[in-house]
Write a protein that holds these residues in place. Structure first.
Motif, PDB file in Angstrom:
ATOM      1  N   TRP A  37      44.090  30.726  34.059  1.00 60.77           N
ATOM      2  CA  TRP A  37      44.204  32.056  34.661  1.00 60.77           C
ATOM      3  C   TRP A  37      45.328  32.126  35.690  1.00 60.77           C
ATOM      4  N   GLU A  38      45.853  30.964  36.107  1.00 57.20           N
ATOM      5  CA  GLU A  38      46.852  30.913  37.179  1.00 57.20           C
ATOM      6  C   GLU A  38      46.384  31.718  38.394  1.00 57.20           C
ATOM      7  N   ALA A  39      45.112  31.564  38.728  1.00 58.38           N
ATOM      8  CA  ALA A  39      44.515  32.306  39.830  1.00 58.38           C
ATOM      9  C   ALA A  39      44.691  31.545  41.136  1.00 58.38           C
ATOM     10  N   GLU A  40      44.739  32.292  42.229  1.00 55.27           N
ATOM     11  CA  GLU A  40      44.750  31.650  43.532  1.00 55.27           C
ATOM     12  C   GLU A  40      43.436  30.936  43.805  1.00 55.27           C
ATOM     13  N   GLN A  41      42.334  31.499  43.292  1.00 56.66           N
ATOM     14  CA  GLN A  41      41.019  30.940  43.553  1.00 56.66           C
ATOM     15  C   GLN A  41      40.089  31.196  42.370  1.00 56.66           C
ATOM     16  N   ILE A  42      39.237  30.225  42.109  1.00 54.87           N
ATOM     17  CA  ILE A  42      38.186  30.341  41.098  1.00 54.87           C
ATOM     18  C   ILE A  42      36.850  30.260  41.800  1.00 54.87           C
ATOM     19  N   CYS A  43      35.912  31.087  41.381  1.00 56.47           N
ATOM     20  CA  CYS A  43      34.562  31.079  41.943  1.00 56.47           C
ATOM     21  C   CYS A  43      33.558  30.920  40.814  1.00 56.47           C
ATOM     22  N   LEU A  44      32.836  29.816  40.820  1.00 60.00           N
ATOM     23  CA  LEU A  44      31.713  29.633  39.905  1.00 60.00           C
ATOM     24  C   LEU A  44      30.493  30.245  40.585  1.00 60.00           C
ATOM     25  N   SER A  45      30.042  31.376  40.052  1.00 62.26           N
ATOM     26  CA  SER A  45      29.098  32.220  40.782  1.00 62.26           C
ATOM     27  C   SER A  45      27.648  32.040  40.377  1.00 62.26           C
ATOM     28  N   GLY A  46      27.368  31.166  39.403  1.00 63.27           N
ATOM     29  CA  GLY A  46      25.974  31.013  38.979  1.00 63.27           C
ATOM     30  C   GLY A  46      25.379  32.346  38.590  1.00 63.27           C
ATOM     31  N   ASP A  47      24.171  32.628  39.078  1.00 62.48           N
ATOM     32  CA  ASP A  47      23.515  33.898  38.770  1.00 62.48           C
ATOM     33  C   ASP A  47      23.546  34.854  39.955  1.00 62.48           C
ATOM     34  N   VAL A  48      24.532  34.665  40.850  1.00 62.97           N
ATOM     35  CA  VAL A  48      24.727  35.626  41.934  1.00 62.97           C
ATOM     36  C   VAL A  48      25.461  36.857  41.405  1.00 62.97           C
ATOM     37  N   LEU A  49      26.554  36.634  40.681  1.00 61.24           N
ATOM     38  CA  LEU A  49      27.398  37.731  40.213  1.00 61.24           C
ATOM     39  C   LEU A  49      27.750  37.534  38.750  1.00 61.24           C
ATOM     40  N   PHE A  50      27.579  38.598  37.959  1.00 65.04           N
ATOM     41  CA  PHE A  50      27.979  38.630  36.563  1.00 65.04           C
ATOM     42  C   PHE A  50      29.035  39.719  36.376  1.00 65.04           C
ATOM     43  N   ALA A  51      29.648  39.740  35.207  1.00 64.66           N
ATOM     44  CA  ALA A  51      30.514  40.857  34.852  1.00 64.66           C
ATOM     45  C   ALA A  51      29.639  42.097  34.682  1.00 64.66           C
ATOM     46  N   GLY A  52      29.757  43.039  35.601  1.00 66.42           N
ATOM     47  CA  GLY A  52      29.028  44.291  35.516  1.00 66.42           C
ATOM     48  C   GLY A  52      27.635  44.288  36.097  1.00 66.42           C
ATOM     49  N   SER A  53      27.170  43.156  36.603  1.00 68.76           N
ATOM     50  CA  SER A  53      25.804  43.119  37.136  1.00 68.76           C
ATOM     51  C   SER A  53      25.664  41.963  38.112  1.00 68.76           C
ATOM     52  N   ILE A  54      24.421  41.703  38.501  1.00 65.09           N
ATOM     53  CA  ILE A  54      24.088  40.576  39.365  1.00 65.09           C
ATOM     54  C   ILE A  54      22.827  39.921  38.816  1.00 65.09           C
ATOM     55  N   GLY A  55      22.448  38.773  39.375  1.00 65.66           N
ATOM     56  CA  GLY A  55      21.243  38.085  38.928  1.00 65.66           C
ATOM     57  C   GLY A  55      19.980  38.801  39.369  1.00 65.66           C
ATOM     58  N   SER A  91      33.997  48.361  39.706  1.00 66.07           N
ATOM     59  CA  SER A  91      33.135  48.891  38.657  1.00 66.07           C
ATOM     60  C   SER A  91      31.689  48.417  38.684  1.00 66.07           C
ATOM     61  N   ASN A  92      31.398  47.337  39.387  1.00 64.03           N
ATOM     62  CA  ASN A  92      30.033  46.807  39.397  1.00 64.03           C
ATOM     63  C   ASN A  92      29.173  47.654  40.340  1.00 64.03           C
ATOM     64  N   PRO A  93      28.132  48.333  39.817  1.00 65.52           N
ATOM     65  CA  PRO A  93      27.374  49.259  40.673  1.00 65.52           C
ATOM     66  C   PRO A  93      26.705  48.584  41.855  1.00 65.52           C
ATOM     67  N   TYR A  94      26.322  47.327  41.714  1.00 65.43           N
ATOM     68  CA  TYR A  94      25.663  46.631  42.814  1.00 65.43           C
ATOM     69  C   TYR A  94      26.650  46.302  43.933  1.00 65.43           C
ATOM     70  N   LEU A  95      27.868  45.930  43.561  1.00 64.93           N
ATOM     71  CA  LEU A  95      28.881  45.676  44.583  1.00 64.93           C
ATOM     72  C   LEU A  95      29.321  46.973  45.253  1.00 64.93           C
ATOM     73  N   ILE A  96      29.452  48.029  44.475  1.00 65.74           N
ATOM     74  CA  ILE A  96      29.853  49.315  45.037  1.00 65.74           C
ATOM     75  C   ILE A  96      28.832  49.780  46.068  1.00 65.74           C
ATOM     76  N   LYS A 143      29.420  37.257  51.195  1.00 68.86           N
ATOM     77  CA  LYS A 143      30.010  36.130  50.468  1.00 68.86           C
ATOM     78  C   LYS A 143      30.915  36.564  49.314  1.00 68.86           C
ATOM     79  N   ILE A 144      30.543  37.647  48.622  1.00 67.71           N
ATOM     80  CA  ILE A 144      31.309  38.079  47.457  1.00 67.71           C
ATOM     81  C   ILE A 144      32.417  39.060  47.829  1.00 67.71           C
ATOM     82  N   LEU A 145      32.076  40.125  48.544  1.00 70.02           N
ATOM     83  CA  LEU A 145      33.052  41.175  48.821  1.00 70.02           C
ATOM     84  C   LEU A 145      34.267  40.706  49.626  1.00 70.02           C
ATOM     85  N   PRO A 146      34.145  39.710  50.516  1.00 72.38           N
ATOM     86  CA  PRO A 146      35.340  39.254  51.242  1.00 72.38           C
ATOM     87  C   PRO A 146      36.348  38.484  50.381  1.00 72.38           C
TER      88      PRO A 146
END
Length: 239
Positions: free
Chosen positions: A154-172, A217-222, A191-194
């Motif tokens: 991904w050539e990303a600055e940072q990778i986060c392995l989020s377990g079941d805290v955050l999913f694409a479009g949802s949360i655990g 787009s994630n309603p829980y983060l919004i 922890k996530i939004l920053p």
């Protein structure tokens, strides 16, 4: 940097391996149910040598194969202390329905060598620097694992392995023993939004995403960003 993974046949739990490069030591993240053969094939394909197993939380679909993976190589399993008891007795993290589903049919053993994770700690493992963020809500001991992503696919600055805290479009989900929606909202907000928008998120279930995509787009983060409150409809993904 090499990051590779696959979903387990049971519950689609993502198992990952992370290394500085092929042919080096690696960490294994969340070896779930029935992953041994595919994990061994992945390790052989990239000539990797596991140095440790990291657990994002203590639920059985993420920890089931931790003892054989660790035992075969004499390596340590890392888990947050608030989920430590789930390695000894996974039934404590199951709902009644899941307990009935598993019954006594799945053999499970606790890893021999377990180390506890601390919020904010940096782990130096397999040539990697991995930051631990305690992010309760799905379970009391859920954590995020963050590391630099330069050189990854991904050539990303940072990778986060989020377990079941955050999913694409949802949360655990937060309705299992040890879960808490207020704690989850706090974890999302603190922890996530920053995290930077270009942070690549590798979740415990489902496809990869980015913080920026989820922020938009994630309603829980919004909702967490708007007022820190909890949605009236709780998530049901993950267990």
């Amino acid at each position: 940097m090499l990051v590779a993974g696959f979903p387990a046949d049971a519950f689609g739990t993502n198992c990952y391996v992370v290394a500085t490069a092929p042919g080096e030591q690696c960490v294994v993240v969340d070896p779930g149910i029935g992953v041994i053969d595919r994990l061994d094939a992945l390790l052989a394909e990239h000539r990797l040598h596991p140095a440790a197993v990291l657990l994002t939380h203590g639920h059985l679909d993420h920890t089931f194969s931790v003892a054989p993976v660790c035992g075969a190589r004499g390596i340590t399993a890392y888990v947050h202390p608030d989920d430590r008891e789930l390695l000894a007795d996974p039934a404590k993290g199951l709902s009644m329905d899941l307990s009935q589903l598993f019954g006594g049919r799945l053999p499970y053993s606790e890893p021999e060598d377990v180390a506890e994770l601390t919020d904010g700690a940096t782990l130096a493992l397999a040539g990697l620097e991995i930051t631990v963020d305690h992010a309760p809500g799905h379970t009391g001991g859920s954590v995020l694992f963050r590391m630099p992503g330069a050189g990854s696919s991904w050539e990303a600055e940072q990778i986060c392995l989020s377990g079941d805290v955050l999913f694409a479009g949802s949360i655990g989900r937060t309705d299992l023993p040890g879960g808490s929606m207020p704690a989850m909202v706090t974890s999302l907000r603190e922890k996530i939004l920053p995290l930077a928008d270009d942070t690549v998120v590798l979740p415990g279930h489902g496809p990869a995403t980015t913080i920026g995509r989820e922020r938009a787009s994630n309603p829980y983060l919004i909702e967490a960003a708007d007022d820190g409150g909890a949605r009236s409809t709780a998530p049901t993904r993950g267990w």
